[in-house]
Enzyme design. Sequence first.
Site, PDB file in Angstrom:
ATOM      1  CE1 TYR A  34      -3.215   3.022   0.902  1.00 32.30           C
ATOM      2  CE2 TYR A  34      -1.733   3.385   2.755  1.00 32.30           C
ATOM      3  CZ  TYR A  34      -2.770   3.811   1.939  1.00 32.30           C
ATOM      4  OH  TYR A  34      -3.343   5.046   2.170  1.00 32.30           O
ATOM      5  CB  SER A 116      -4.700  11.637   4.811  1.00 32.63           C
ATOM      6  OG  SER A 116      -5.731  11.059   4.032  1.00 32.63           O
ATOM      7  CE1 TYR A 139      -8.364  12.605  -1.953  1.00 28.55           C
ATOM      8  CE2 TYR A 139      -7.839  11.612   0.158  1.00 28.55           C
ATOM      9  CZ  TYR A 139      -7.511  11.868  -1.152  1.00 28.55           C
ATOM     10  OH  TYR A 139      -6.334  11.407  -1.672  1.00 28.55           O
ATOM     11  CB  THR A 165      -6.283  15.817  -2.999  1.00 29.89           C
ATOM     12  OG1 THR A 165      -5.317  16.008  -1.962  1.00 29.89           O
ATOM     13  CG2 THR A 165      -5.727  14.864  -4.036  1.00 29.89           C
ATOM     14  NE  ARG A 174      -4.042   4.087  -5.680  1.00 33.55           N
ATOM     15  CZ  ARG A 174      -4.523   4.956  -4.814  1.00 33.55           C
ATOM     16  NH1 ARG A 174      -4.764   4.583  -3.563  1.00 33.55           N
ATOM     17  NH2 ARG A 174      -4.759   6.201  -5.173  1.00 33.55           N
ATOM     18  CE  LYS A 263      -0.332  15.726  -2.293  1.00 36.76           C
ATOM     19  NZ  LYS A 263      -0.833  14.534  -2.995  1.00 36.76           N
ATOM     20  CG  HIS A 287      -2.596  10.710  -5.499  1.00 40.75           C
ATOM     21  ND1 HIS A 287      -3.602  11.596  -5.235  1.00 40.75           N
ATOM     22  CD2 HIS A 287      -2.638   9.803  -4.495  1.00 40.75           C
ATOM     23  CE1 HIS A 287      -4.242  11.231  -4.136  1.00 40.75           C
ATOM     24  NE2 HIS A 287      -3.674  10.146  -3.663  1.00 40.75           N
ATOM     25  N   GLY A 341       5.993  11.918   0.863  1.00 35.87           N
ATOM     26  CA  GLY A 341       5.101  10.962   1.502  1.00 35.87           C
ATOM     27  C   GLY A 341       5.795   9.647   1.798  1.00 35.87           C
TER      28      GLY A 341
END
Length: 403
Positions: A34, A116, A139, A165, A174, A263, A287, A341
């Site tokens: 992840y 986040s 978000y 974002t 992913r 972002k 991202h 990150g």
Amino acid sequence: MNPISRSVQAPRVINIEDLRRAAKRRLPRVVFDYIDGGAEDERTLRANCHAFEEVTFRPRCAVETPACDLRVSVLGRSLSMPLILAPVGSSRLMYPRGEEAAAGAAGVAGIAYTLSTLSGCRLEDVAAASKGTVWYQLYLVGGRDCALSAIERAKAAGFSALVVTIDTAVAGMRERDLRNGVKELLGGNLGSKLPFVSQLLMKPRWLTRFLADGGLMKFQNVVIPGKGPMLYADVTAALEDSVVTWDDLKWIQRTWGGPIVIKGIHTADDARRAVDVGAKALVVSNHGGRQLDSVAPTLRVLPEVVASVGDQIEVLLDGGIRRGSDIVKALCLGARAVMAGRAYAYGLGAAGGAGVARAIEILRADLVRTLKLLGCPSVAELDRSYVDVPRDWFRHVEPLKGL
């Protein structure tokens, strides 16, 4: 120094890649991937790092630099170095109270931390843990009412900037997550979970701490009216239902009333739109290669964005930061500071707050050494004269209009 702190000190850990390997040893595969993985073929994930290899330095030699000034002002706040910890969702999976641990390490280091929306710790607790500059990344998961509530809570808790974002119209593909059974582990029946549970059982120390920390967390900052915090689940559907548009920036700005950072900027056109809607800073970001694969690496996009906005807005960059020299290259190409990150998430996964502190320490030492070898006494003096850049990186650069 306790055993966890010792585990990330030299000579065992001397760079970010060492922290990555340490995190891989400690974490279950599903959690490590992840952090480590990207979208589809992971081309952009790799390109973000490789782009820094295409930029080379032009040092000034025989220059005495006994001390280097790393300080920078971002959105009116003084930071001890041009580094901001980027939002990393679900950090509590990596280490107990992960968001609080990371924020605490950032505060001690004198840099900013970005929380986040998709975190397992209450934003009030994270702000209290930092004792420094904290930003809140927004978000619209859970709907507008949830977002409004979170914005008001963030204001009351002392967050100084809101990071919106804009590149998550849908979650990226992913593939590592699919292969590791994220969907089954989160929502499947017992039969569907069984093929994937062994990866958790193989890391008993992580599992013991995870269970002691409450097990599978809830999203404490996505509070659904009448239901409470949103349950931890695959957020793909939630993201599709919570797309941020440029029109949304209007009500978000009215509610927040403070500095907004946008972002997810890839192009000059979107950079100018960020200026038009009144944002105070933007982040050139893809991202971390986790959304649309095969987009350009952020460092390559940076000259186009900087040329398009001039000094109308502060420009930040994230993606691929693994060395202090990477930070220097970004600043030479016009970034005010960088966000990182994975670099600190590896540290968090390896050793909690001590690992995050070690990641910051490594990047700071790299930064000082690079400046001294360049013959540059201050990050404020960095410019393009210190680097050679591939000429084709400027093919989309247009003269700044009106300035």
